[in-house]
Design a protein around this motif. Structure first.
Motif, PDB file in Angstrom:
ATOM      1  N   TYR A 184      21.187  25.569  40.758  1.00 58.53           N
ATOM      2  CA  TYR A 184      22.546  25.534  40.829  1.00 58.53           C
ATOM      3  C   TYR A 184      22.926  24.167  40.901  1.00 58.53           C
ATOM      4  O   TYR A 184      24.129  23.762  40.500  1.00 58.53           O
ATOM      5  CB  TYR A 184      22.774  26.101  42.461  1.00 58.53           C
ATOM      6  CG  TYR A 184      24.155  25.742  42.839  1.00 58.53           C
ATOM      7  CD1 TYR A 184      25.051  26.565  42.487  1.00 58.53           C
ATOM      8  CD2 TYR A 184      24.281  25.044  44.010  1.00 58.53           C
ATOM      9  CE1 TYR A 184      26.596  26.344  43.030  1.00 58.53           C
ATOM     10  CE2 TYR A 184      25.515  24.730  44.603  1.00 58.53           C
ATOM     11  CZ  TYR A 184      26.564  25.383  43.907  1.00 58.53           C
ATOM     12  OH  TYR A 184      27.830  25.094  44.242  1.00 58.53           O
ATOM     13  N   CYS A 185      22.147  23.338  41.549  1.00 62.53           N
ATOM     14  CA  CYS A 185      22.408  21.807  41.485  1.00 62.53           C
ATOM     15  C   CYS A 185      22.528  21.049  40.349  1.00 62.53           C
ATOM     16  O   CYS A 185      23.261  20.409  39.854  1.00 62.53           O
ATOM     17  CB  CYS A 185      21.402  20.915  42.469  1.00 62.53           C
ATOM     18  SG  CYS A 185      21.613  21.553  44.076  1.00 62.53           S
ATOM     19  N   PHE A 186      21.577  21.806  39.233  1.00 66.50           N
ATOM     20  CA  PHE A 186      21.684  21.184  37.975  1.00 66.50           C
ATOM     21  C   PHE A 186      23.155  21.583  37.279  1.00 66.50           C
ATOM     22  O   PHE A 186      23.560  20.761  36.644  1.00 66.50           O
ATOM     23  CB  PHE A 186      20.400  21.745  37.125  1.00 66.50           C
ATOM     24  CG  PHE A 186      20.312  21.330  35.802  1.00 66.50           C
ATOM     25  CD1 PHE A 186      19.803  20.323  35.217  1.00 66.50           C
ATOM     26  CD2 PHE A 186      20.953  22.494  35.007  1.00 66.50           C
ATOM     27  CE1 PHE A 186      19.760  20.230  33.988  1.00 66.50           C
ATOM     28  CE2 PHE A 186      20.650  22.284  33.450  1.00 66.50           C
ATOM     29  CZ  PHE A 186      20.418  21.229  33.057  1.00 66.50           C
ATOM     30  N   ILE A 187      23.469  22.771  37.382  1.00 71.72           N
ATOM     31  CA  ILE A 187      24.546  23.143  36.937  1.00 71.72           C
ATOM     32  C   ILE A 187      25.836  22.371  37.323  1.00 71.72           C
ATOM     33  O   ILE A 187      26.708  22.118  36.766  1.00 71.72           O
ATOM     34  CB  ILE A 187      24.973  24.780  37.034  1.00 71.72           C
ATOM     35  CG1 ILE A 187      23.757  25.542  36.151  1.00 71.72           C
ATOM     36  CG2 ILE A 187      26.184  25.512  36.427  1.00 71.72           C
ATOM     37  CD1 ILE A 187      23.674  27.054  36.395  1.00 71.72           C
ATOM     38  N   GLU A 188      25.891  22.371  38.590  1.00 70.17           N
ATOM     39  CA  GLU A 188      26.898  21.521  39.185  1.00 70.17           C
ATOM     40  C   GLU A 188      26.866  20.233  38.574  1.00 70.17           C
ATOM     41  O   GLU A 188      27.852  19.609  38.260  1.00 70.17           O
ATOM     42  CB  GLU A 188      26.790  21.598  40.479  1.00 70.17           C
ATOM     43  CG  GLU A 188      27.102  22.836  41.350  1.00 70.17           C
ATOM     44  CD  GLU A 188      28.495  23.189  41.345  1.00 70.17           C
ATOM     45  OE1 GLU A 188      29.530  22.196  41.246  1.00 70.17           O
ATOM     46  OE2 GLU A 188      28.833  24.468  41.078  1.00 70.17           O
ATOM     47  N   ALA A 189      25.854  19.703  38.680  1.00 71.98           N
ATOM     48  CA  ALA A 189      25.680  18.093  37.925  1.00 71.98           C
ATOM     49  C   ALA A 189      26.141  18.055  36.592  1.00 71.98           C
ATOM     50  O   ALA A 189      26.438  17.013  36.237  1.00 71.98           O
ATOM     51  CB  ALA A 189      24.167  17.688  38.155  1.00 71.98           C
ATOM     52  N   LEU A 190      26.217  19.044  35.761  1.00 78.67           N
ATOM     53  CA  LEU A 190      26.767  18.940  34.313  1.00 78.67           C
ATOM     54  C   LEU A 190      28.317  18.567  34.394  1.00 78.67           C
ATOM     55  O   LEU A 190      28.690  18.077  33.486  1.00 78.67           O
ATOM     56  CB  LEU A 190      26.314  20.279  33.632  1.00 78.67           C
ATOM     57  CG  LEU A 190      24.882  20.578  33.430  1.00 78.67           C
ATOM     58  CD1 LEU A 190      24.921  21.960  32.686  1.00 78.67           C
ATOM     59  CD2 LEU A 190      24.244  19.547  32.519  1.00 78.67           C
ATOM     60  N   GLU A 191      28.713  18.908  35.513  1.00 74.21           N
ATOM     61  CA  GLU A 191      30.309  18.583  35.582  1.00 74.21           C
ATOM     62  C   GLU A 191      30.800  17.526  36.616  1.00 74.21           C
ATOM     63  O   GLU A 191      31.606  16.890  36.511  1.00 74.21           O
ATOM     64  CB  GLU A 191      30.985  19.792  35.865  1.00 74.21           C
ATOM     65  CG  GLU A 191      31.153  21.040  34.901  1.00 74.21           C
ATOM     66  CD  GLU A 191      31.816  22.253  35.429  1.00 74.21           C
ATOM     67  OE1 GLU A 191      32.377  22.147  36.408  1.00 74.21           O
ATOM     68  OE2 GLU A 191      31.786  23.447  34.665  1.00 74.21           O
ATOM     69  N   ARG A 192      29.702  17.161  37.605  1.00 75.76           N
ATOM     70  CA  ARG A 192      29.834  16.570  38.549  1.00 75.76           C
ATOM     71  C   ARG A 192      28.845  15.441  38.781  1.00 75.76           C
ATOM     72  O   ARG A 192      27.646  16.019  39.400  1.00 75.76           O
ATOM     73  CB  ARG A 192      30.314  17.084  39.992  1.00 75.76           C
ATOM     74  CG  ARG A 192      31.535  17.901  39.992  1.00 75.76           C
ATOM     75  CD  ARG A 192      31.946  18.536  41.196  1.00 75.76           C
ATOM     76  NE  ARG A 192      30.973  19.496  41.633  1.00 75.76           N
ATOM     77  CZ  ARG A 192      31.215  20.198  42.859  1.00 75.76           C
ATOM     78  NH1 ARG A 192      31.946  19.777  43.832  1.00 75.76           N
ATOM     79  NH2 ARG A 192      30.678  21.376  43.098  1.00 75.76           N
ATOM     80  N   PRO A 193      28.660  14.429  38.062  1.00 73.38           N
ATOM     81  CA  PRO A 193      27.591  13.580  38.079  1.00 73.38           C
ATOM     82  C   PRO A 193      26.935  13.295  39.493  1.00 73.38           C
ATOM     83  O   PRO A 193      25.453  13.055  39.252  1.00 73.38           O
ATOM     84  CB  PRO A 193      28.139  12.246  37.339  1.00 73.38           C
ATOM     85  CG  PRO A 193      29.482  12.647  36.810  1.00 73.38           C
ATOM     86  CD  PRO A 193      29.907  13.737  37.457  1.00 73.38           C
ATOM     87  N   ARG A 194      27.599  13.019  40.501  1.00 76.33           N
ATOM     88  CA  ARG A 194      27.031  12.753  41.739  1.00 76.33           C
ATOM     89  C   ARG A 194      25.991  13.896  42.153  1.00 76.33           C
ATOM     90  O   ARG A 194      25.019  13.767  43.004  1.00 76.33           O
ATOM     91  CB  ARG A 194      27.900  12.696  42.830  1.00 76.33           C
ATOM     92  CG  ARG A 194      28.738  11.577  42.619  1.00 76.33           C
ATOM     93  CD  ARG A 194      29.539  11.300  43.949  1.00 76.33           C
ATOM     94  NE  ARG A 194      30.387   9.825  43.543  1.00 76.33           N
ATOM     95  CZ  ARG A 194      31.196   9.365  44.638  1.00 76.33           C
ATOM     96  NH1 ARG A 194      31.547  10.117  45.858  1.00 76.33           N
ATOM     97  NH2 ARG A 194      32.012   8.426  44.703  1.00 76.33           N
TER      98      ARG A 194
END
Length: 211
Positions: free
Chosen positions: A162-172
């Motif tokens: 989940y964090c990986f997928i979010e990081a694809l759009e939100r670098p932080r």
């Protein structure tokens, strides 16, 4: 219904479902081993608070952590601390329930994670159904009760994804992805396989960019 209410609602439904049915669940062989290891860990943390210099000595750490040292310590630490606090100190829970309490909390987070992973694609109703359905699978419902590592590593695996997928759009979010993988590594060795599934995604995306 707001996202926050859904997330917390799913968590508490799962947590109390596990807590209220815990007494009927028997003990697996692995769980008996982790009970013993967790109790040693919990008493070491007690010693750390009362006599830090003694706790960090070789004799105390060996006595506390040598048994079942082949497995990562995170969940055993949590099980042991919960046992000391909720059974030995407060007397609120019987021994098995006190050991298992952190397992309920970690397992309960699987439902919000499933919801958060699927809501954008399938919508709110379908995602809530998917989350609740996970807990209704008999094998998963049984294992979610146990003070073992299987459901915790599954939860942390999904958290990392989940964090990986979010990081694809939100670098932080790369920081949270790294921390989630760290928690997974501290829970069970299966976590070493997480990059095997995620690195190809990054490579594939990079290839698409440069083609």
């Amino acid at each position: 219904m707001t996202e926050k209410r859904i997330v917390w609602g799913l968590f508490f439904i799962a947590f109390f479902s596990l807590l209220l049915t815990e007494k009927e669940v028997g003990f697996g062989r692995d769980e008996s081993v982790y009970f013993h290891a967790a109790e040693s860990h919990g008493h070491w943390f007690q010693l750390l608070l009362s006599s830090p210099s003694t706790a960090v000595g070789e004799a105390a750490t060996t006595q506390a952590f040598d048994f079942n040292h082949e497995h990562p310590a995170l969940m055993k630490n949590l099980y042991g601390i919960s046992y000391v606090v909720f059974h030995e100190k407060l007397g609120l829970l019987r021994p098995a329930a006190a050991f298992r309490l952190p397992a309920f909390a970690v397992a309960a987070w699987m439902l919000p994670l499933i919801y958060l992973l699927t809501r954008k694609r399938f919508g709110q109703t379908a995602s809530i159904f998917a989350a609740v359905s996970f807990l209704l699978v008999p094998r998963q419902f049984f294992h979610a009760h146990l003070a073992c590592f299987d459901v915790p590593i599954a939860t942390m695996w999904v958290l990392t994804v989940y964090c990986f997928i979010e990081a694809l759009e939100r670098p932080r979010w790369w920081l949270w992805a790294g921390l989630s993988w760290g928690l997974a590594l501290a829970a069970k060795h299966n976590a070493y396989f997480i990059p095997v599934t995620l690195v190809p995604v990054i490579v594939g995306m990079a290839g698409t960019v440069y083609l």
